[in-house]
Design a protein around this motif. Structure first.
Motif, PDB file in Angstrom:
ATOM      1  N   CYS A 102       0.956  -1.153  -0.180  1.00 13.32           N
ATOM      2  CA  CYS A 102      -0.015  -0.014   0.081  1.00 13.32           C
ATOM      3  C   CYS A 102       0.888   1.218  -0.130  1.00 13.32           C
ATOM      4  O   CYS A 102       0.453   2.287  -0.413  1.00 13.32           O
ATOM      5  CB  CYS A 102      -0.947   0.016   1.416  1.00 13.32           C
ATOM      6  SG  CYS A 102      -0.070  -0.017   2.666  1.00 13.32           S
ATOM      7  N   TRP A 103       2.084   1.149   0.402  1.00  9.55           N
ATOM      8  CA  TRP A 103       2.907   2.402   0.705  1.00  9.55           C
ATOM      9  C   TRP A 103       3.292   2.758  -0.919  1.00  9.55           C
ATOM     10  O   TRP A 103       4.046   3.730  -1.081  1.00  9.55           O
ATOM     11  CB  TRP A 103       4.194   2.201   1.341  1.00  9.55           C
ATOM     12  CG  TRP A 103       5.044   1.030   1.173  1.00  9.55           C
ATOM     13  CD1 TRP A 103       5.927   0.751   0.306  1.00  9.55           C
ATOM     14  CD2 TRP A 103       4.768  -0.491   1.728  1.00  9.55           C
ATOM     15  NE1 TRP A 103       6.491  -0.319   0.271  1.00  9.55           N
ATOM     16  CE2 TRP A 103       5.617  -1.238   1.171  1.00  9.55           C
ATOM     17  CE3 TRP A 103       3.992  -0.804   2.902  1.00  9.55           C
ATOM     18  CZ2 TRP A 103       6.064  -2.373   1.629  1.00  9.55           C
ATOM     19  CZ3 TRP A 103       4.122  -2.163   3.099  1.00  9.55           C
ATOM     20  CH2 TRP A 103       4.976  -2.947   2.597  1.00  9.55           C
ATOM     21  N   ARG A 149      -3.638   3.837  11.296  1.00  5.61           N
ATOM     22  CA  ARG A 149      -3.284   3.762   9.895  1.00  5.61           C
ATOM     23  C   ARG A 149      -2.343   2.563   9.302  1.00  5.61           C
ATOM     24  O   ARG A 149      -2.006   2.606   8.128  1.00  5.61           O
ATOM     25  CB  ARG A 149      -2.572   5.179   9.613  1.00  5.61           C
ATOM     26  CG  ARG A 149      -3.170   6.446   9.791  1.00  5.61           C
ATOM     27  CD  ARG A 149      -4.496   6.555   8.841  1.00  5.61           C
ATOM     28  NE  ARG A 149      -5.192   7.664   9.061  1.00  5.61           N
ATOM     29  CZ  ARG A 149      -6.343   7.488   9.613  1.00  5.61           C
ATOM     30  NH1 ARG A 149      -6.843   6.382  10.251  1.00  5.61           N
ATOM     31  NH2 ARG A 149      -7.211   8.651   9.970  1.00  5.61           N
ATOM     32  N   SER A 150      -2.290   1.643  10.193  1.00  3.21           N
ATOM     33  CA  SER A 150      -1.521   0.481   9.736  1.00  3.21           C
ATOM     34  C   SER A 150      -1.766  -0.755  10.693  1.00  3.21           C
ATOM     35  O   SER A 150      -2.430  -0.459  12.088  1.00  3.21           O
ATOM     36  CB  SER A 150      -0.008   0.811   9.775  1.00  3.21           C
ATOM     37  OG  SER A 150       0.599   1.124  11.384  1.00  3.21           O
ATOM     38  N   ILE A 174      -5.388  -4.338   3.656  1.00  2.00           N
ATOM     39  CA  ILE A 174      -4.955  -3.140   3.158  1.00  2.00           C
ATOM     40  C   ILE A 174      -4.590  -3.410   1.573  1.00  2.00           C
ATOM     41  O   ILE A 174      -4.960  -2.714   0.736  1.00  2.00           O
ATOM     42  CB  ILE A 174      -3.695  -2.154   4.033  1.00  2.00           C
ATOM     43  CG1 ILE A 174      -4.618  -1.779   5.392  1.00  2.00           C
ATOM     44  CG2 ILE A 174      -3.491  -1.486   3.191  1.00  2.00           C
ATOM     45  CD1 ILE A 174      -3.458  -1.549   6.127  1.00  2.00           C
ATOM     46  N   ASP A 222      -1.214   5.637  -3.803  1.00  3.13           N
ATOM     47  CA  ASP A 222      -1.706   6.926  -3.384  1.00  3.13           C
ATOM     48  C   ASP A 222      -2.919   6.723  -2.523  1.00  3.13           C
ATOM     49  O   ASP A 222      -3.976   7.682  -2.282  1.00  3.13           O
ATOM     50  CB  ASP A 222      -2.367   7.684  -4.590  1.00  3.13           C
ATOM     51  CG  ASP A 222      -1.038   8.137  -5.548  1.00  3.13           C
ATOM     52  OD1 ASP A 222      -0.046   8.268  -5.077  1.00  3.13           O
ATOM     53  OD2 ASP A 222      -1.192   8.235  -6.618  1.00  3.13           O
ATOM     54  N   TYR A 223      -2.877   5.570  -1.786  1.00  2.00           N
ATOM     55  CA  TYR A 223      -4.146   5.303  -0.600  1.00  2.00           C
ATOM     56  C   TYR A 223      -3.517   5.350   0.578  1.00  2.00           C
ATOM     57  O   TYR A 223      -2.339   5.055   0.681  1.00  2.00           O
ATOM     58  CB  TYR A 223      -4.673   3.930  -1.148  1.00  2.00           C
ATOM     59  CG  TYR A 223      -5.396   3.988  -2.263  1.00  2.00           C
ATOM     60  CD1 TYR A 223      -6.777   4.225  -2.614  1.00  2.00           C
ATOM     61  CD2 TYR A 223      -4.819   3.565  -3.607  1.00  2.00           C
ATOM     62  CE1 TYR A 223      -7.467   4.208  -3.665  1.00  2.00           C
ATOM     63  CE2 TYR A 223      -5.770   3.660  -4.842  1.00  2.00           C
ATOM     64  CZ  TYR A 223      -7.105   4.163  -5.067  1.00  2.00           C
ATOM     65  OH  TYR A 223      -7.757   4.062  -5.998  1.00  2.00           O
ATOM     66  N   GLU A 224      -4.390   5.337   1.635  1.00  2.00           N
ATOM     67  CA  GLU A 224      -4.043   5.374   3.034  1.00  2.00           C
ATOM     68  C   GLU A 224      -4.993   4.487   3.712  1.00  2.00           C
ATOM     69  O   GLU A 224      -6.320   4.466   3.225  1.00  2.00           O
ATOM     70  CB  GLU A 224      -3.706   6.873   3.601  1.00  2.00           C
ATOM     71  CG  GLU A 224      -5.186   7.254   4.145  1.00  2.00           C
ATOM     72  CD  GLU A 224      -5.033   8.425   4.907  1.00  2.00           C
ATOM     73  OE1 GLU A 224      -4.162   8.853   5.541  1.00  2.00           O
ATOM     74  OE2 GLU A 224      -5.988   9.276   5.301  1.00  2.00           O
ATOM     75  N   ALA A 225      -4.493   3.670   4.710  1.00  2.00           N
ATOM     76  CA  ALA A 225      -5.542   2.989   5.310  1.00  2.00           C
ATOM     77  C   ALA A 225      -6.155   3.720   6.555  1.00  2.00           C
ATOM     78  O   ALA A 225      -5.749   4.431   7.028  1.00  2.00           O
ATOM     79  CB  ALA A 225      -4.761   1.793   6.028  1.00  2.00           C
ATOM     80  N   ARG A 274      -5.273   9.226  -0.671  1.00  2.00           N
ATOM     81  CA  ARG A 274      -4.627  10.217   0.440  1.00  2.00           C
ATOM     82  C   ARG A 274      -4.791  11.398   0.045  1.00  2.00           C
ATOM     83  O   ARG A 274      -5.074  12.034  -0.840  1.00  2.00           O
ATOM     84  CB  ARG A 274      -3.107  10.109   0.169  1.00  2.00           C
ATOM     85  CG  ARG A 274      -2.433   8.784   0.521  1.00  2.00           C
ATOM     86  CD  ARG A 274      -0.786   8.805   0.291  1.00  2.00           C
ATOM     87  NE  ARG A 274      -0.549   7.217   0.698  1.00  2.00           N
ATOM     88  CZ  ARG A 274      -0.306   6.849   1.660  1.00  2.00           C
ATOM     89  NH1 ARG A 274      -0.254   7.401   2.878  1.00  2.00           N
ATOM     90  NH2 ARG A 274       0.337   5.739   1.780  1.00  2.00           N
ATOM     91  N   VAL A 299      -9.701   1.606   2.852  1.00  2.00           N
ATOM     92  CA  VAL A 299      -8.902   2.451   2.162  1.00  2.00           C
ATOM     93  C   VAL A 299      -9.391   3.777   1.577  1.00  2.00           C
ATOM     94  O   VAL A 299     -10.609   3.502   1.058  1.00  2.00           O
ATOM     95  CB  VAL A 299      -7.768   1.554   1.313  1.00  2.00           C
ATOM     96  CG1 VAL A 299      -6.991   0.642   1.982  1.00  2.00           C
ATOM     97  CG2 VAL A 299      -8.437   1.024   0.124  1.00  2.00           C
TER      98      VAL A 299
END
Length: 526
Positions: free
Chosen positions: A22-23, A190-191, A260, A26-29, A232, A229
């Motif tokens: 995921c890193w 977030r993780s 994720i 352009d997404y965040e959890a 960002r 998700v």
């Protein structure tokens, strides 16, 4: 024979797709956790059945916890006290007036066909829990609510050790009616690492205040995670997926990370239809989540006020009484230990387990200096107990002792005396380590100094006695002495070892170093 009820057989669905980290997207959890905590009361939430782990299947049950017609629940007062204590420890506001509701759904482990819970008015709300974010910083995770409810029974799966791969399930209702607290976090994580740290810190707090043992293997603490998700920089929440069957904080971290990446992969490839509101199950063997069932909405549960229980009223006097009984919490204890000069790491390791922290405190009360006591406890003593002291151990909350600190025959007082003898120069650190196996067996617990003297282990610090030993070593190793004179100065370590051997490890290391260097300089004509 155990009284089992075979309930159902259900297929499980597979999902296969390559995932991408995921890193790299352009997404965040966005992650939240619902933790179900079994309270350690003597009896169940609404009846007099024993609240005990284990036992023959369906042996700790009665008409009340099975919901037979004509039975009436009666709220266990100890449940309320422990719930209020938990809410206060989490910094929550306590509702003076709350009600119980019936949460209705059909599942084979729910004998009543409904669960007594709290819906509109939880007992505690708007709290927070501070966690270590894993990069040396602290993060505050919001607590939405803490409410009281009863547990369901337990399904034991036939043909497999877990839900995935099982052919059928059998129902044990011993757990039905056991008092639960559901602690619901805000979606502030977030993780998977943060979620695991949150779970570990929550369990640590529960153990400190004495409301639950938090044993995940026994089901005393169960975590369901909600994962979504989103792009960002946006604030709208994505499609939420719930993941169950998480039996350790390591599983929590891995399941969240997998979920994720699964969702990011689907969204990145234009397969948004594959991310739906559902409940998924973590398959430990395959290290992946799988679809379990379509997620119910609030309307599906048909909540309505429990007609057999009056509203719960919590007085100011009750809150004040429980607040006054609040013990020192993990965060407070860590801060106190750091104030003694310990590093944050040392403070975390010592505070991970309440018994370890208590042992350390008792050693300090007996006169031990903080840093030496911490080093010995985290080193040789924890090794004896087979307790992991690594950074992952305390961060993940998975330090499990085979021998508890309360079971040690080496008392904190004896440890303090041992450290005192080292500080005074009566014995060396090496002698102390040689003594430790005896002390761990309870020897020397009376007069430690007399015990050391009787074993002939008093450190030699007398200058004349040390010089005699040094001179004998130099005479016995004339070849090495000649090499030293010719410039092979690394032989200094050889001579130190020979002197320690000659003195049976009793030579004072500091004095030995000083006198040996003095004699070697004389021999070299310096």
């Amino acid at each position: 024979m155990p009284s089992w009820s075979t309930c159902f057989s259900a297929p499980l669905f597979n999902f296969g797709r390559p995932v991408i980290p995921c890193w790299q997207t352009d997404y965040e959890a966005v992650v939240g956790i619902e933790c179900h905590v079994q309270l350690n009361t003597r009896t169940k939430a609404f009846c007099a059945c024993p609240n005990q782990y284990g036992g023959e299947p369906n042996s700790h049950i009665c008409p009340v916890c099975l919901g037979h017609p004509g039975t009436l629940p009666v709220l266990n007062a100890a449940v309320v006290d422990k719930a209020v204590l938990t809410g206060l420890a989490l910094g929550c506001s306590i509702a003076r007036h709350s009600i119980f509701s019936r949460k209705q759904y059909f599942y084979p482990d729910l004998p009543k066909g409904y669960q007594i819970s709290q819906h509109d008015t939880p007992l505690a709300y708007n709290g927070s829990l501070e966690i270590d974010a894993g990069d040396g910083t602290r993060r505050r995770i919001g607590i939405t609510r803490v409410h009281v409810e009863e547990d369901a029974g337990k399904l034991v799966y036939v043909g497999a050790q877990a839900l995935t791969g099982a052919a059928s399930a059998q129902a044990d209702y011993n757990r039905a009616g056991v008092p639960l607290l559901e602690v619901v976090s805000e979606p502030d994580m977030r993780s998977g690492q943060e979620a695991a740290a949150y779970g570990a810190e929550l369990r640590r707090l529960l153990r400190y205040i004495g409301v639950s043992n938090g044993n995940m293997a026994e089901g005393s603490l169960r975590c369901d995670v909600n994962v979504s998700v989103r792009p960002r920089g946006t604030t709208a929440l994505g499609t939420k997926v719930e993941v169950k069957n998480l039996n350790s904080f390591n599983s929590v971290q891995r399941a969240i990370q997998f979920e994720i990446e699964r969702q990011v992969t689907a969204l990145s490839s234009g397969a948004e239809h594959e991310v739906v509101v559902e409940t998924r199950v973590w398959d430990e063997a395959a290290a992946r989540t799988r679809t379990m069932r379509k997620k119910e909405g609030q309307a599906d549960y048909r909540f309505f006020p429990e007609p057999d229980l009056p509203p719960l009223e919590v007085s100011e006097e009750t809150i004040a009484r429980i607040q006054a009984s609040m013990p020192e919490l993990p965060q407070e204890k860590r801060a106190r230990f750091e104030g003694l000069g310990l590093s944050p790491y040392d403070a975390h390791v010592l505070c991970d387990d309440l018994a370890v922290a208590g042992y350390f405190d008792a050693a300090l009360e007996a006169g031990a200096s903080p840093k030496p006591a911490a080093n010995w406890i985290m080193g040789d003593i924890m090794a004896h107990c087979k307790v992991g002291t690594g950074i992952k151990g305390w961060c993940m909350g998975e330090m499990e002792a085979h021998l508890g600190m309360d079971d040690l025959l080496l008392t904190p007082t004896t440890l303090a005396k041992l450290l005192g003898l080292i500080e005074k120069g009566t014995i060396s650190g090496k002698i102390a380590k040689d003594l430790l196996p005896d002390l761990l067996q309870g020897k020397g617990s009376g007069d430690l100094l007399a015990y050391v003297e009787a074993k002939g282990l008093i450190q030699i610090s007398d200058e004349g006695a040390l010089l005699d030993i040094i001179n004998n070593v130099l005479e016995s190793n004339s070849k090495q002495l000649e090499q030293y004179k010719q410039g092979k100065t690394k032989l200094q370590g050889f001579f130190v070892g020979q002197v320690m051997k000659e003195s049976r490890g009793r030579a004072n290391p500091g004095e030995l170093q000083r006198l040996l260097m003095q004699r070697l300089a004389e021999e070299a004509g310096q």
